[in-house]
Design a protein around this motif. Sequence first.
Motif, PDB file in Angstrom:
ATOM      1  N   LYS A 265       0.818  -1.208   0.000  1.00 16.43           N
ATOM      2  CA  LYS A 265       0.000   0.000   0.000  1.00 16.43           C
ATOM      3  C   LYS A 265       0.859   1.267   0.000  1.00 16.43           C
ATOM      4  N   ASP A 266       0.472   2.212  -0.867  1.00 13.44           N
ATOM      5  CA  ASP A 266       1.126   3.521  -0.998  1.00 13.44           C
ATOM      6  C   ASP A 266       2.530   3.433  -1.596  1.00 13.44           C
ATOM      7  N   LYS A 267       2.851   2.307  -2.225  1.00 11.86           N
ATOM      8  CA  LYS A 267       4.161   2.162  -2.867  1.00 11.86           C
ATOM      9  C   LYS A 267       3.971   1.619  -4.285  1.00 11.86           C
ATOM     10  N   ASP A 268       5.016   1.758  -5.080  1.00 11.08           N
ATOM     11  CA  ASP A 268       4.975   1.163  -6.412  1.00 11.08           C
ATOM     12  C   ASP A 268       5.032  -0.355  -6.307  1.00 11.08           C
ATOM     13  N   GLY A 269       4.490  -1.035  -7.332  1.00 10.16           N
ATOM     14  CA  GLY A 269       4.617  -2.480  -7.390  1.00 10.16           C
ATOM     15  C   GLY A 269       5.971  -2.874  -7.954  1.00 10.16           C
ATOM     16  N   ILE A 270       6.371  -4.113  -7.695  1.00 11.95           N
ATOM     17  CA  ILE A 270       7.622  -4.649  -8.236  1.00 11.95           C
ATOM     18  C   ILE A 270       7.295  -5.957  -8.943  1.00 11.95           C
ATOM     19  N   ASP A 271       7.691  -6.056 -10.222  1.00 13.87           N
ATOM     20  CA  ASP A 271       7.333  -7.247 -10.980  1.00 13.87           C
ATOM     21  C   ASP A 271       8.479  -8.238 -11.088  1.00 13.87           C
ATOM     22  N   GLN A 272       8.311  -9.248 -11.919  1.00 15.17           N
ATOM     23  CA  GLN A 272       9.291 -10.335 -12.038  1.00 15.17           C
ATOM     24  C   GLN A 272      10.612  -9.891 -12.650  1.00 15.17           C
ATOM     25  N   ASN A 273      10.612  -8.707 -13.258  1.00 18.45           N
ATOM     26  CA  ASN A 273      11.858  -8.162 -13.827  1.00 18.45           C
ATOM     27  C   ASN A 273      12.491  -7.120 -12.902  1.00 18.45           C
ATOM     28  N   GLU A 274      11.950  -7.058 -11.663  1.00 14.46           N
ATOM     29  CA  GLU A 274      12.382  -6.069 -10.666  1.00 14.46           C
ATOM     30  C   GLU A 274      12.085  -4.649 -11.140  1.00 14.46           C
TER      31      GLU A 274
ATOM     32  N   HIS B 291       9.720  -1.350 -11.383  1.00 12.19           N
ATOM     33  CA  HIS B 291       8.703  -0.670 -10.585  1.00 12.19           C
ATOM     34  C   HIS B 291       7.473  -0.413 -11.463  1.00 12.19           C
ATOM     35  N   ILE B 292       6.318  -0.815 -10.966  1.00 14.48           N
ATOM     36  CA  ILE B 292       5.054  -0.648 -11.681  1.00 14.48           C
ATOM     37  C   ILE B 292       4.191   0.344 -10.911  1.00 14.48           C
ATOM     38  N   GLU B 293       3.901   1.469 -11.534  1.00 18.86           N
ATOM     39  CA  GLU B 293       3.069   2.482 -10.890  1.00 18.86           C
ATOM     40  C   GLU B 293       1.593   2.111 -11.123  1.00 18.86           C
ATOM     41  N   LEU B 294       0.874   1.821 -10.040  1.00 21.44           N
ATOM     42  CA  LEU B 294      -0.489   1.308 -10.147  1.00 21.44           C
ATOM     43  C   LEU B 294      -1.558   2.338  -9.811  1.00 21.44           C
ATOM     44  N   SER B 295      -1.174   3.402  -9.136  1.00 21.25           N
ATOM     45  CA  SER B 295      -2.179   4.332  -8.612  1.00 21.25           C
ATOM     46  C   SER B 295      -3.012   4.994  -9.706  1.00 21.25           C
ATOM     47  N   GLY B 296      -2.483   5.081 -10.919  1.00 19.17           N
ATOM     48  CA  GLY B 296      -3.233   5.719 -11.995  1.00 19.17           C
ATOM     49  C   GLY B 296      -4.083   4.775 -12.809  1.00 19.17           C
ATOM     50  N   LYS B 297      -4.013   3.495 -12.492  1.00 22.78           N
ATOM     51  CA  LYS B 297      -4.759   2.490 -13.269  1.00 22.78           C
ATOM     52  C   LYS B 297      -6.247   2.521 -12.897  1.00 22.78           C
ATOM     53  N   GLN B 298      -7.092   2.208 -13.868  1.00 24.74           N
ATOM     54  CA  GLN B 298      -8.536   2.214 -13.629  1.00 24.74           C
ATOM     55  C   GLN B 298      -8.942   1.194 -12.567  1.00 24.74           C
ATOM     56  N   TYR B 299      -8.171   0.145 -12.436  1.00 26.10           N
ATOM     57  CA  TYR B 299      -8.504  -0.907 -11.470  1.00 26.10           C
ATOM     58  C   TYR B 299      -7.791  -0.714 -10.131  1.00 26.10           C
TER      59      TYR B 299
ATOM     60  N   PRO C 181      -0.311 -12.130   3.994  1.00 20.25           N
ATOM     61  CA  PRO C 181      -0.736 -12.144   5.402  1.00 20.25           C
ATOM     62  C   PRO C 181       0.040 -11.143   6.270  1.00 20.25           C
ATOM     63  N   ASP C 182      -0.671 -10.556   7.219  1.00 18.16           N
ATOM     64  CA  ASP C 182      -0.086  -9.717   8.279  1.00 18.16           C
ATOM     65  C   ASP C 182       0.563  -8.434   7.771  1.00 18.16           C
ATOM     66  N   ARG C 183       0.210  -7.986   6.584  1.00 21.97           N
ATOM     67  CA  ARG C 183       0.703  -6.688   6.117  1.00 21.97           C
ATOM     68  C   ARG C 183      -0.222  -6.157   5.033  1.00 21.97           C
ATOM     69  N   GLU C 184      -0.183  -4.864   4.824  1.00 23.71           N
ATOM     70  CA  GLU C 184      -1.037  -4.243   3.812  1.00 23.71           C
ATOM     71  C   GLU C 184      -0.370  -4.376   2.443  1.00 23.71           C
ATOM     72  N   ALA C 185      -0.386  -5.564   1.942  1.00 27.09           N
ATOM     73  CA  ALA C 185       0.291  -5.863   0.681  1.00 27.09           C
ATOM     74  C   ALA C 185      -0.438  -6.997  -0.022  1.00 27.09           C
ATOM     75  N   ALA C 186      -0.144  -7.142  -1.305  1.00 25.89           N
ATOM     76  CA  ALA C 186      -0.798  -8.192  -2.094  1.00 25.89           C
ATOM     77  C   ALA C 186       0.083  -8.618  -3.247  1.00 25.89           C
ATOM     78  N   LEU C 187      -0.159  -9.823  -3.709  1.00 20.30           N
ATOM     79  CA  LEU C 187       0.463 -10.348  -4.912  1.00 20.30           C
ATOM     80  C   LEU C 187      -0.556 -10.212  -6.032  1.00 20.30           C
ATOM     81  N   LEU C 188      -0.171  -9.556  -7.116  1.00 21.14           N
ATOM     82  CA  LEU C 188      -1.047  -9.376  -8.268  1.00 21.14           C
ATOM     83  C   LEU C 188      -0.585 -10.300  -9.390  1.00 21.14           C
ATOM     84  N   LEU C 189      -1.495 -11.126  -9.860  1.00 20.05           N
ATOM     85  CA  LEU C 189      -1.183 -12.021 -10.974  1.00 20.05           C
ATOM     86  C   LEU C 189      -2.077 -11.660 -12.156  1.00 20.05           C
ATOM     87  N   PHE C 190      -1.466 -11.264 -13.254  1.00 18.08           N
ATOM     88  CA  PHE C 190      -2.198 -10.934 -14.475  1.00 18.08           C
ATOM     89  C   PHE C 190      -2.193 -12.181 -15.361  1.00 18.08           C
ATOM     90  N   TYR C 191      -3.388 -12.738 -15.546  1.00 22.81           N
ATOM     91  CA  TYR C 191      -3.527 -14.028 -16.224  1.00 22.81           C
ATOM     92  C   TYR C 191      -4.334 -13.836 -17.495  1.00 22.81           C
TER      93      TYR C 191
END
Length: 327
Positions: A107-116, A118-126, A160-170
């Motif tokens: 939460k409140d940070k950029d995402g990090i993908d499999q290529n390390e 940084h993915i900026e998500l805050s502007g995405k529609q989802y 678990p136990d933190r404000e974080a998530a794993l995002l999988l685009f399938y």
Amino acid sequence: MKKKGKTNALRWMILIVILLIVVLYMFFNFSVRIKNEAEETVRSELVDAAEKSAVQISAKIQRVSVAGEVIAQVLKDLSANDEEDIGRYMLAVAEKTGAYEAVFYEKDKDGIDQNETHIELSGKQYFSFVNGLTEETQYTYLKDDELTGQAAMLFLVPVPDREAALLLFYAFDNFKELLEEDSEYGRTAAIAISDAGGNILEHNDSSSNYLSSGNLWTYVGEEYGRQIGEMKFNMQKNNSGFCVMEADGEEKTLIYIPIGINDWTFVVGVDQNYVKQRTSRSIRKTSIMLYQLLGVALLFAAAFGGTHIFTRLKNEEKRKALQEKAD
């Protein structure tokens, strides 16, 4: 004596006629039952095939979810600054699940993908979906992932136990092989994954009127409003069912089976002529047996009646011969 013989013969003839009437009545009733049971049998076979397909789709989704949840357990102990390790785990889960993009988001940070990267998500529609972290894995459909421009199923797996998530685009293309026409449905079947609003998430390569607009019911006539309403209600409640409707001259039996994710449903539209052909084949098979039984019954009745008449004639000849001797 002669009068009594005629009375007995008449009695036997009446019994034979009654027997034939009963047999014909039973034949008529059986014919009606055979038709109804054949229709039910064909529907059951089609529903069984659709249920198997829905189970396969659900199992594919569950495998991705489980793999994601395993990695999420590992991520709970990693620092967001541990980008190399995070990238390595993202790569592992992407390869394991077939996801084309795996992102660790805090939460409140950029995402990090499999290529390390940084993915900026805050502007995405989802983003509201991503940022609305819950304790259970969530799923949503993205018409445009805003990363590669393709339609995707987004898995949001909580860490678990933190404000974080794993995002999988399938990619929804991964379901394509499970939507290919099954011989069980005929060659003109329309097969899709749809939501309760009839919006098509993925479909086979059919040119059906049920698929061409992106919504199942765009070309369905107003006279089928009740069937559409019932189908929507069942899909919202994750109930299965079937109905017959027509889309711009294309009549199909629509069979819909929930896949256990959101209100998403596996839908197969089977051409009504194909359903009728299968029903007719089933009726023919059963009717042949029924005709055989009827033939045996008629032969029995004829043999029984013929034997009785022959016996009566022989007895009458003996009676006449004895009477002539007595005279």
